[in-house]
Design an enzyme around this catalytic site. Sequence first.
Site, mmCIF file in Angstrom:
data_model
loop_
_atom_site.group_PDB
_atom_site.id
_atom_site.type_symbol
_atom_site.label_atom_id
_atom_site.label_comp_id
_atom_site.label_asym_id
_atom_site.label_seq_id
_atom_site.Cartn_x
_atom_site.Cartn_y
_atom_site.Cartn_z
ATOM 1 N N ARG A 15 0.808 -1.217 0.000
ATOM 2 C CA ARG A 15 0.000 0.000 0.000
ATOM 3 C C ARG A 15 0.848 1.276 0.000
ATOM 4 N NH1 ARG A 15 -5.687 -0.063 2.776
ATOM 5 N NH2 ARG A 15 -5.973 -2.259 2.476
ATOM 6 N N LYS A 20 0.020 -19.101 7.160
ATOM 7 C CA LYS A 20 -0.898 -19.394 8.242
ATOM 8 C C LYS A 20 -1.284 -18.097 8.957
ATOM 9 C CE LYS A 20 0.808 -20.556 12.381
ATOM 10 N NZ LYS A 20 1.486 -19.484 13.119
ATOM 11 N N ASP A 79 3.845 -23.754 6.037
ATOM 12 C CA ASP A 79 4.017 -23.957 7.471
ATOM 13 C C ASP A 79 5.522 -24.108 7.638
ATOM 14 O OD1 ASP A 79 4.614 -25.273 9.893
ATOM 15 O OD2 ASP A 79 2.549 -25.938 10.061
ATOM 16 N N HIS A 80 6.193 -23.089 8.165
ATOM 17 C CA HIS A 80 7.657 -23.101 8.082
ATOM 18 C C HIS A 80 8.289 -24.255 8.857
ATOM 19 C CE1 HIS A 80 7.389 -20.930 11.889
ATOM 20 N NE2 HIS A 80 8.668 -21.142 12.081
ATOM 21 N N LYS A 85 11.833 -27.140 7.964
ATOM 22 C CA LYS A 85 13.037 -27.337 8.779
ATOM 23 C C LYS A 85 13.659 -28.689 8.429
ATOM 24 C CE LYS A 85 11.290 -24.482 12.590
ATOM 25 N NZ LYS A 85 12.157 -23.354 12.854
ATOM 26 N N GLU A 96 9.501 -21.321 23.645
ATOM 27 C CA GLU A 96 10.091 -20.074 23.142
ATOM 28 C C GLU A 96 10.395 -19.146 24.310
ATOM 29 O OE1 GLU A 96 8.389 -18.608 19.252
ATOM 30 O OE2 GLU A 96 6.592 -19.321 20.258
ATOM 31 N N ASP A 112 -2.164 -20.712 17.234
ATOM 32 C CA ASP A 112 -0.905 -20.214 16.672
ATOM 33 C C ASP A 112 0.129 -21.328 16.488
ATOM 34 O OD1 ASP A 112 0.848 -18.057 15.845
ATOM 35 O OD2 ASP A 112 1.889 -18.291 17.759
ATOM 36 N N HIS A 115 1.919 -26.195 13.669
ATOM 37 C CA HIS A 115 3.289 -26.719 13.795
ATOM 38 C C HIS A 115 3.362 -28.027 14.584
ATOM 39 C CE1 HIS A 115 4.253 -22.929 12.146
ATOM 40 N NE2 HIS A 115 4.360 -22.236 13.240
ATOM 41 N N LYS A 153 5.182 -19.411 25.258
ATOM 42 C CA LYS A 153 6.068 -18.257 25.090
ATOM 43 C C LYS A 153 6.596 -17.829 26.444
ATOM 44 C CE LYS A 153 4.144 -16.488 20.789
ATOM 45 N NZ LYS A 153 5.222 -16.942 19.920
HETATM 46 C C1 BG6 Z 1 5.027 -18.842 14.107
HETATM 47 C C2 BG6 Z 1 4.159 -18.344 15.237
HETATM 48 O O1 BG6 Z 1 4.281 -19.590 13.207
HETATM 49 O O2 BG6 Z 1 6.066 -19.651 14.667
HETATM 50 C C3 BG6 Z 1 4.978 -17.555 16.234
HETATM 51 O O3 BG6 Z 1 3.139 -17.518 14.699
HETATM 52 C C4 BG6 Z 1 6.146 -18.379 16.727
HETATM 53 O O4 BG6 Z 1 4.172 -17.143 17.325
HETATM 54 C C5 BG6 Z 1 6.921 -18.965 15.557
HETATM 55 O O5 BG6 Z 1 6.973 -17.532 17.488
HETATM 56 C C6 BG6 Z 1 7.959 -19.961 16.055
HETATM 57 O O6 BG6 Z 1 8.780 -20.348 14.998
HETATM 58 P P1 BG6 Z 1 10.270 -20.843 15.268
HETATM 59 O O7 BG6 Z 1 10.754 -21.278 13.934
HETATM 60 O O8 BG6 Z 1 11.019 -19.667 15.818
HETATM 61 O O9 BG6 Z 1 10.172 -21.961 16.266
#
Ligand code: BG6
Length: 504
Positions: A47, A151, A180-181, A185, A219, A238, A243, A343
């Site tokens: 934007r 996501k 979904d990262h 990994k 985390e 989340d 994950h 967290k």
């Molecule tokens: C994200 C969440 O998908 O994954 C975050 O939205 C989280 O809240 C993060 O912190 C954690 O990813 P990683 O790779 O740091 O474990």
Amino acid sequence: MQRPEDQILTIFGASGDLSKRKLLPALFQLFLRGLLPDKFRVLCVGRTKIPAGEFARTRMREMLDSGAAARECAEKLEEFFRLVEYFSFDSSDAQSYGALAGEIERVRSLSGAGGRVLFYLGTPPAAYPAIVDGLKASGLAGEKSSIIVEKPFGSDLESARLLNAKLNSAFPEERIFRIDHYLGKETVQNILVLRFSNEIFEPIWDRNHIESVEISVSETVGVEKRGAYYESAGAMRDMIQNHLLELMTFVAMECPANLGADSIRDEMAKVLSCLRPMDDAAVEKNTVRGQYAGGMCGGVQTAAYVDEPNVAKDSAVETYVAMKAFIDNRRWSGVPFYFYTGKRLAQKRSEISVNFKPAPPLFSGLCGENMRNKLSIIIQPDEGISLQFALKIPGKSFSATQVSMDFNYSSLADVTLPDAYSRLILDAMSGDSTLFARSDAVEAGWKFVDPIIAHWKRSPSKPALYPCGSDGPTEAVNMKLEHSASSCALPLANALTSNLDGRA
Ligand code: BG6
């Protein structure tokens, strides 16, 4: 690794956080490794009305400042940014998609990048429907186009179905990449190789030999600037719905028929569909919610969740979840799967522990009540695998101790683990959807978590507070302790140990 075909990658929400922190750095890594297509452009769309040159300069500065690009790579970074275009555009305005099509055409003729276009929706999910409609109406969702979505894929089963229907109205499933990262990994992908390429694990990978599985992602960070999003998500939506459940599917799935995307994703979806649904009583018994309190953490004063920006002072949103679940199929019947995520905990660590049953009494008690074979898959940090087993302590008596065989990825010389985003963007550019969530798996995940969230919402109780820098709420720590206690205590074996000791 092969370079994908020539194409244009169009990033929506390009001035946002995701693009700055993850996408542009990941693309830069691919650039450095010579993995971007021969004829290629990144068209950043946002934007903010700024000239393309200024967009590039700002991003370069940010990447150097944050360490996403090393100072010595500054020249390479400039070279990379010659591939990055910027187009100011309001994605909610249906009328402006014609102009976007014109811009894509301009970039295409400038670069010779061919007909393929990959759209990356890096915007808040609320913007997805308008973007998909705009792409469809302007003819941009044609045969050579595909789409990546971030996501959350909906916020419950119903909204996930609506989102899937919307995406499918413009793109066929094989051209939709739900990122979904965690699936990107390296250590997560390795679970399948570890299980199915080594004949020693698969015969004992079942309810007859495995006592429990623990999947934990802790985390140290809080919700940072994402209070508004987190208020509508919480740790269950989340982290667990995506994950942690994805990690579970890799541990629990059957061997796929082949290594094609559909075979692997069929097996993942099957596991999710076998999760035992929880009724209210089961939610009460098998889940613990927590929320972080404020205080000193590692010598730094940190805010309580309720004092984070854009969070309600009386918020009942969970920042921690512990949960026990069961997969009701032949392989896993009766084996508890424990999930822990939160967290502001003591350490950043993602790990899967496969806890094996004890050996029969005579030998299992030789090294005390904690003896169990345990296979730990450490996803991050210090990526590696560790197998614990008992060994006799040198000397006369039959006393044993628990030792471990450890493999660490860092010991593989010359191997740098690829960043998850680089890997996944490369796969999507190449049209390989293996490591992306499929619609049926996403829906199965929501089907399982929806009743849990609904019960919590109805419940008058709030999440238990836990101090930052701790291991989570006491209730969850107790759940862990109960679990390890029930898997120990071998009085008969201990008695035998003392007899043996007596004989020595
Ligand atoms: C994200 C969440 O998908 O994954 C975050 O939205 C989280 O809240 C993060 O912190 C954690 O990813 P990683 O790779 O740091 O474990």
